[in-house]
Design a protein around this motif. Structure first.
Motif, mmCIF file in Angstrom:
data_model
loop_
_atom_site.group_PDB
_atom_site.id
_atom_site.type_symbol
_atom_site.label_atom_id
_atom_site.label_comp_id
_atom_site.label_asym_id
_atom_site.label_seq_id
_atom_site.Cartn_x
_atom_site.Cartn_y
_atom_site.Cartn_z
ATOM 1 N N HIS A 57 0.826 -1.208 0.000
ATOM 2 C CA HIS A 57 0.000 0.000 0.000
ATOM 3 C C HIS A 57 0.864 1.263 0.000
ATOM 4 N N CYS A 58 1.947 1.247 0.777
ATOM 5 C CA CYS A 58 2.837 2.408 0.813
ATOM 6 C C CYS A 58 3.427 2.674 -0.572
ATOM 7 N N GLY A 59 3.698 1.608 -1.302
ATOM 8 C CA GLY A 59 4.271 1.754 -2.636
ATOM 9 C C GLY A 59 3.304 2.323 -3.654
ATOM 10 N N MET A 60 2.014 2.304 -3.345
ATOM 11 C CA MET A 60 1.014 2.815 -4.288
ATOM 12 C C MET A 60 0.637 4.273 -4.022
ATOM 13 N N VAL A 61 1.169 4.843 -2.946
ATOM 14 C CA VAL A 61 0.829 6.229 -2.607
ATOM 15 C C VAL A 61 1.496 7.195 -3.579
ATOM 16 N N GLU A 62 0.718 8.104 -4.151
ATOM 17 C CA GLU A 62 1.284 9.137 -5.007
ATOM 18 C C GLU A 62 1.864 10.236 -4.130
ATOM 19 N N ARG A 63 3.127 10.584 -4.372
ATOM 20 C CA ARG A 63 3.805 11.577 -3.550
ATOM 21 C C ARG A 63 4.265 12.740 -4.404
ATOM 22 N N SER A 64 4.067 13.928 -3.885
ATOM 23 C CA SER A 64 4.421 15.152 -4.600
ATOM 24 C C SER A 64 5.906 15.167 -4.963
ATOM 25 N N GLY A 65 6.187 15.458 -6.228
ATOM 26 C CA GLY A 65 7.567 15.578 -6.675
ATOM 27 C C GLY A 65 8.239 14.263 -7.001
ATOM 28 N N GLN A 79 13.887 10.751 8.711
ATOM 29 C CA GLN A 79 14.798 10.896 7.579
ATOM 30 C C GLN A 79 14.811 12.295 6.987
ATOM 31 N N VAL A 80 13.767 12.666 6.237
ATOM 32 C CA VAL A 80 13.765 13.960 5.552
ATOM 33 C C VAL A 80 12.469 14.712 5.858
ATOM 34 N N HIS A 81 12.527 16.014 5.680
ATOM 35 C CA HIS A 81 11.396 16.879 6.036
ATOM 36 C C HIS A 81 10.201 16.687 5.118
ATOM 37 N N THR A 82 9.020 16.613 5.716
ATOM 38 C CA THR A 82 7.751 16.773 5.005
ATOM 39 C C THR A 82 6.844 17.597 5.905
ATOM 40 N N ASP A 83 5.930 18.321 5.296
ATOM 41 C CA ASP A 83 4.991 19.120 6.077
ATOM 42 C C ASP A 83 4.132 18.229 6.971
#
Length: 222
Positions: free
Chosen positions: A105-113, A195-199
């Motif tokens: 399911h995590c692999g199917m999430v559309e992520r900005s950029g 790991q890295v920043h997200t809002d």
């Protein structure tokens, strides 16, 4: 030398189980290229503040950004609306009941950029092996018997290295994340590595800290 060449890492991994020091990462946090996703190498990476992140059409890329996005479990932010969700408790939370489904399911999430997903078949297989060995764990959120959210990561015993989360219902991934943070606080974990920043993570209380401070906490159990 152009800007692209200057951003390339200096280290190309071979069959030896070693990584360069994290201080050798470039300004984007890229530390090394190549190697494999064997359990031995992945555990060596996580224990040294390094994680893999790459597209399915590239070599394996290894990262250690500075600053580092983390959440101290006792600093998790719970909004007024989420307090109501937690109070009403519309979901059921489980652990490690369907790790591979959570990854799927995590692999199917559309992520900005991002084009496509970094959760490649190779990554799924590697983390499934970590899960079977007790290192990778998942939290699942259920509604009326249906999997509607969750997250997974690598558990080092004092630091939880979060990898990805998904939500098919409003607040489902937040529910999992907050419940996990509360559990890890009770167990005395030093931090959750985001790991890295997200809002989204920032809204939950995650913050950027110097890599040196992160490494100090990570190595506190050595």
């Amino acid at each position: 030398m152009d800007d692209f060449e200057e951003r390339l890492p200096l280290y190309f991994l071979n069959n030896r189980m070693e990584f360069p020091p994290v201080e050798a990462a470039n300004e984007d946090g890229l530390l090394a290229v190549g190697g494999d996703l064997s359990m031995e190498r992945l555990l060596l990476a996580y224990k040294n503040g390094i994680f893999p992140w790459f597209n399915d059409d590239s070599l394996i890329l290894w990262w250690s950004p500075d600053p580092r996005m983390v959440l101290f479990p006792n600093k998790v932010k719970i909004s007024k609306s989420m307090r109501k969700v937690l109070r009403d408790n519309p979901f059921e939370l489980t652990q490690n009941t369907c790790f591979e489904k959570v990854m799927e399911h995590c692999g199917m999430v559309e992520r900005s950029g991002q084009d496509g997903t970094w959760i490649t078949p190779e990554m799924k297989s590697a983390y499934a092996n970590l899960h079977k060995a007790g290192w990778a764990k998942s939290y699942e959120v259920w509604e009326n018997g249906e999997l509607v959210g969750g997250l997974y990561g690598v558990d080092l015993g004092h630091v939880f290295c979060g990898e990805s989360m998904f939500s098919l219902r409003p607040n489902a991934s937040k529910f999992a994340f907050i419940k996990m943070a509360q559990e890890l606080e009770r167990k005395g974990y030093g931090l959750i590595d985001c790991q890295v920043h997200t809002d989204h993570l920032e809204s939950l209380g995650a913050e950027l800290i110097p890599r040196k401070k992160f490494m100090g906490i990570l190595r506190s159990k050595d």
